[in-house]
Design a protein around this motif. Sequence first.
Motif, short mmCIF file in Angstrom:
data_model
loop_
_atom_site.label_atom_id
_atom_site.label_comp_id
_atom_site.label_asym_id
_atom_site.label_seq_id
_atom_site.Cartn_x
_atom_site.Cartn_y
_atom_site.Cartn_z
N ARG A 1 -14.74 5.20 -17.26
CA ARG A 1 -13.98 6.32 -16.73
C ARG A 1 -14.84 7.04 -15.71
N ASN A 2 -14.34 7.15 -14.48
CA ASN A 2 -15.13 7.83 -13.46
C ASN A 2 -15.01 9.35 -13.62
N THR A 3 -15.69 10.09 -12.80
CA THR A 3 -15.61 11.55 -12.85
C THR A 3 -15.12 12.05 -11.51
N ALA A 4 -13.94 12.60 -11.49
CA ALA A 4 -13.37 13.16 -10.26
C ALA A 4 -12.33 14.19 -10.65
N SER A 5 -12.38 15.36 -10.05
CA SER A 5 -11.42 16.41 -10.35
C SER A 5 -10.68 16.81 -9.08
N ILE A 6 -9.48 17.34 -9.27
CA ILE A 6 -8.62 17.73 -8.15
C ILE A 6 -8.64 19.25 -8.03
N LYS A 7 -8.97 19.73 -6.85
CA LYS A 7 -9.02 21.17 -6.61
C LYS A 7 -7.62 21.68 -6.24
N THR A 8 -7.38 22.93 -6.57
CA THR A 8 -6.09 23.52 -6.23
C THR A 8 -6.03 23.88 -4.75
N GLN B 1 -5.47 22.28 -2.07
CA GLN B 1 -6.14 21.40 -1.11
C GLN B 1 -5.32 20.12 -0.97
N TRP B 2 -4.97 19.76 0.27
CA TRP B 2 -4.23 18.52 0.49
C TRP B 2 -5.18 17.33 0.39
N TYR B 3 -4.75 16.31 -0.37
CA TYR B 3 -5.50 15.06 -0.48
C TYR B 3 -4.67 13.94 0.13
N THR B 4 -5.34 13.09 0.87
CA THR B 4 -4.70 11.86 1.34
C THR B 4 -4.92 10.80 0.28
N VAL B 5 -3.82 10.32 -0.29
CA VAL B 5 -3.87 9.38 -1.41
C VAL B 5 -3.44 8.00 -0.91
N ARG B 6 -4.16 6.98 -1.29
CA ARG B 6 -3.79 5.62 -0.94
C ARG B 6 -3.96 4.71 -2.16
N ILE B 7 -2.90 4.01 -2.51
CA ILE B 7 -2.94 3.05 -3.62
C ILE B 7 -2.71 1.66 -3.04
N GLU B 8 -3.68 0.78 -3.18
CA GLU B 8 -3.55 -0.59 -2.69
C GLU B 8 -3.26 -1.51 -3.88
N ILE B 9 -2.16 -2.25 -3.77
CA ILE B 9 -1.70 -3.12 -4.85
C ILE B 9 -1.67 -4.55 -4.34
N THR C 1 0.86 -1.18 0.00
CA THR C 1 0.00 0.00 0.00
C THR C 1 0.90 1.23 0.00
N ILE C 2 0.64 2.13 -0.94
CA ILE C 2 1.39 3.39 -1.02
C ILE C 2 0.50 4.49 -0.47
N GLU C 3 0.98 5.21 0.54
CA GLU C 3 0.21 6.31 1.12
C GLU C 3 1.04 7.59 1.06
N LEU C 4 0.37 8.71 0.83
CA LEU C 4 1.03 10.01 0.86
C LEU C 4 -0.03 11.10 0.84
N LYS C 5 0.42 12.32 1.00
CA LYS C 5 -0.44 13.49 0.82
C LYS C 5 0.06 14.26 -0.39
N ALA C 6 -0.90 14.79 -1.16
CA ALA C 6 -0.54 15.50 -2.39
C ALA C 6 -1.44 16.72 -2.54
N LYS C 7 -0.87 17.78 -3.12
CA LYS C 7 -1.62 19.02 -3.31
C LYS C 7 -1.29 19.60 -4.68
N LYS C 8 -2.32 19.96 -5.42
CA LYS C 8 -2.16 20.63 -6.70
C LYS C 8 -2.01 22.13 -6.46
N ILE C 9 -0.98 22.73 -7.07
CA ILE C 9 -0.75 24.16 -6.94
C ILE C 9 -1.40 24.90 -8.11
N SER C 10 -1.15 24.44 -9.33
CA SER C 10 -1.75 25.04 -10.53
C SER C 10 -1.57 24.07 -11.68
#
Length: 993
Positions: free
Chosen positions: A689-696, A698-706, A633-642
Amino acid sequence: MSCNQPVDVVTIDLSREEAEIPPSLYGIFFEEITHSGDGGLYAEMIRNRGFEDGTLPSGTVLKDGKAVAKPLHCYSNDSINHFSIAWNDSLFMESWEVKCVSDTRPPFYEITEVKPLNNATPHALFIDLGASASDVWVMNDGYWGIAVTEGQRYNFQFYLFTEELKNTVVTAALLDREEQIVVSKNFQIERDGSWNHYEGTFTVDTTANDLRFALLLPHKGKVYIDFVSMFPENTFCGHKNGLREDVAGMLRDLRPDFVRWPGGCIVEGLTMDNRIKWKETIGDIVKRPGEYNLWGYRSTYGFGYHEFLQFCEDIDADGMFVCNAGMSCLFRNGDYWEEENRIDNLIQDALDAIEYALGDTTTVYGKRRAENGHAAPFPLKYVEVGNENVGLRYVKNYNRFYKAIKEKYPQIEIVCALMFSPYIQEAEKIDILDPHYYETAGWFYNNADVYDKLPDDIPYKIYVGEYAAIGRPSLYSSLAEAAYLTGVERNADKVQMVSYAPLIENAAHGKDHLLVLKNDSVYGRTNYYVLKMFSENRPDVNLHTDLKPASPEPVFRTNGFIGLGTNNTEAQFKDLKVIVNGEEIYTSEWSDFVDKWTIIRGDWKTEGNLLSQSQKGIDALAILEDREFDDCTIELKAKKISGTEGFRIVFGGTDPNNYFMADIGSHTNESVIFREVNNEGSISLFDYRNTASIKTDQWYTVRIEIKGAHWKCFLNDELQYEYTYAPTKKQYTQNWISHKELRERGLLTADGKVNVDGRNFIIFYVGDYDASAWISQRTPSIWDDPNRGKLPLMWCISPVLAERVPHIMHNFRTTATENDYFAAADNGAGYIMPGMLQEPRESGLPSGLETWGKHCKKYYKKWGLSITGFVIDGHAPGLNKEGLDCYASFSPNGIVPQKIATALLHGNMPVIRADLDINDGDPKVAAKRIVERVKERSALPFHWFRDILKQPTWYCEVMNEVKAQDDSIVLLDAPAFFELLRIYLKEHGSVIE
């Protein structure tokens, strides 16, 4: 021993009928793109006929050399796209030139609105002829030249306004590139202070494709010119404002059941004001304003709504009209209308379009249709609301369109542009859903079964309105589309309509659409003939089919490095963890970034516990290269600036060109999907294809389970997407021989030594198949020889020919007998002398062997090759240790160079020197030379002979003669020959001079 790959078994049960295939399945989709209409299907020969190409796109203003749209919120995510495009007033003279006949001082001229011909074409070309030193040519290049055919007639027209010219002749002409007149017609000019219309016909006595249309004007007075037009008299079905016969004929030959028009993204427009307005595309072509379209040039609207409906009737197809749903293209300005009265106006516009097609002549628009020359209704069957739209704003508008259209025209089938997204459930009723697929060839191979995964009871039909395998056009990609269409047909109870896109491309733009044309010709690419084949051979019903693989598919497990990325986006990352079985096996606060991470692309910097990527406009990537992770499992926080998208989490990487990723904010920040990046490009991995957009900001907690081949992506603990990966099977296999088999054949002794027993072993290099022309032209006479399979032959074929003739390569491998074995032809995967890549090089360049090895390895792996049948040294040095190491990395079971010892063992790779070419046509002479050479080279009981483009029958006759002269000579298959050589060299020393 069998050299064939295992055999899959397909069982077809003739008694079990399954989904019926509807007549509606195959259609075509037209959009004005890459001059598919203007300069393509539409037969107009004059480009920029109304001098309007410099008119700004509706909804923009000129600012600092750009056409700038109003900064309005985008309907999909409320961002402001700040859309603009470069702009220059020189576009007004696109394809036009004004010059003096004598090549002296040109007259003053300008594009002006002082004397508008009408509201649709307000600009005109003004020329002060009196300021010229000689008569004046006004010339138009057409669409990359004007093409004419000997004996054909061409009808032209133009408008002039003058208050000064009297008793003056103006000449209309076609000129060659030396500005010599090919054909001409004179006109007496009227001087009455108003616009006058002139028309005529050229009959040409030559065939050419590089002419120019021209008006020759006297060097006196002043004149305004507007709306210059020319058509061939012979158009498709003889219509006056018609289509090219050759192009329209090829579309007709696809036997489409429907035609979708006019788009595509141009329906939406750069801005809402820039959208297609169908009422501006009907009636007198002089009064059609045209519009700059979002594909980069101005549309004349010549191939308008009426012409589209007429074309449908001419080819016996149903029409599909696509209307704007109240929003412009989200990839451009994305602005939208939400006022009810404005949406009502758009709905009424769609209803009027239906009335124009279907209404009787007592209705307003039915009457307009009759006035335009067609009293009877047209075959309009479908209306699509919008194009590639997403979100609740679209759904709200769609519901209103659906209700209004069904109330007045219940027979119309309405297409929803939502594609596959969660917002489908918000739609009150869907007749037909329109998903689009622009993906790599690999995606289409992988997803031939994508519709098998849909439930049988989906409450709507599916229309795949646009699909294409993107990337380098090739037969491989066309076959990928064919594989996909087999899944479409198999699921024809769900998928009832498909159409390829883009349809037509002028060769000035490229050569990768279904049809490619020039001004005098048109041809279909391989995928045109794929689609034609499917359409012409559409079955009535599916039959139950079972596939039993010869061997189970290997279980795929994700394994490799991890990394981070962005696409045209600035972003920040922190708190990265990799967890296995609840234990954190890797964490980073970025203190190790400089030492342990590798920046592939982008501007990556650390500051405290933050990692930032600040470069936009690129596909940025940084990887943790020295660690491999599988189930985790990969976990991190990510934020889009622009920027335009979000961020990417990379996993399962083997090198910077091969990895997987969770693409969060994909497709211009509208979805979360997984991707595979490989040598084909970036392949989208999705069933929907789902519908989801990333706001600028804003910190997101991201988790990828493999877990094995199954992956999940979470944002803020909410599951966004999951996918089970199934790798495309792209490799061909060949079995190597075992020592047990060699013993059973009497070639090895019980203690594992080569059982020479007075024999000499020979092998034929069957070549040279290193050119697609040879392999294409000689296959019928050589490969289909009735005696192929009677002797063991080593077929030496360059594996790079798969890029040109994959169908022939595939045919070889699937029709091979157990006596047909394959090795690489000259040098490997390409014709190059490898000794020239070794250091030291005359050029002073570093060694090129690593690059050569990587290149060859890819092809050898795909085609199951482990022998290089011949290495040409030519004028290059022979292979040194570095060169031999290189070949051992991808050709471990043997090579045959020219400049080497008679035989040697390099590590575990057997090497034998190329000995003798045998190309005598007479089998007796060839046999005699083989026998003599074997006797001369008695120190080694292994012998290699090269033969060029010989038939299996010739080899049979040669071996019959060889046996008659010396029965100690034994022809071996390639695995036995090279494996025995390896064992022999281990017994007798690694080098034999």
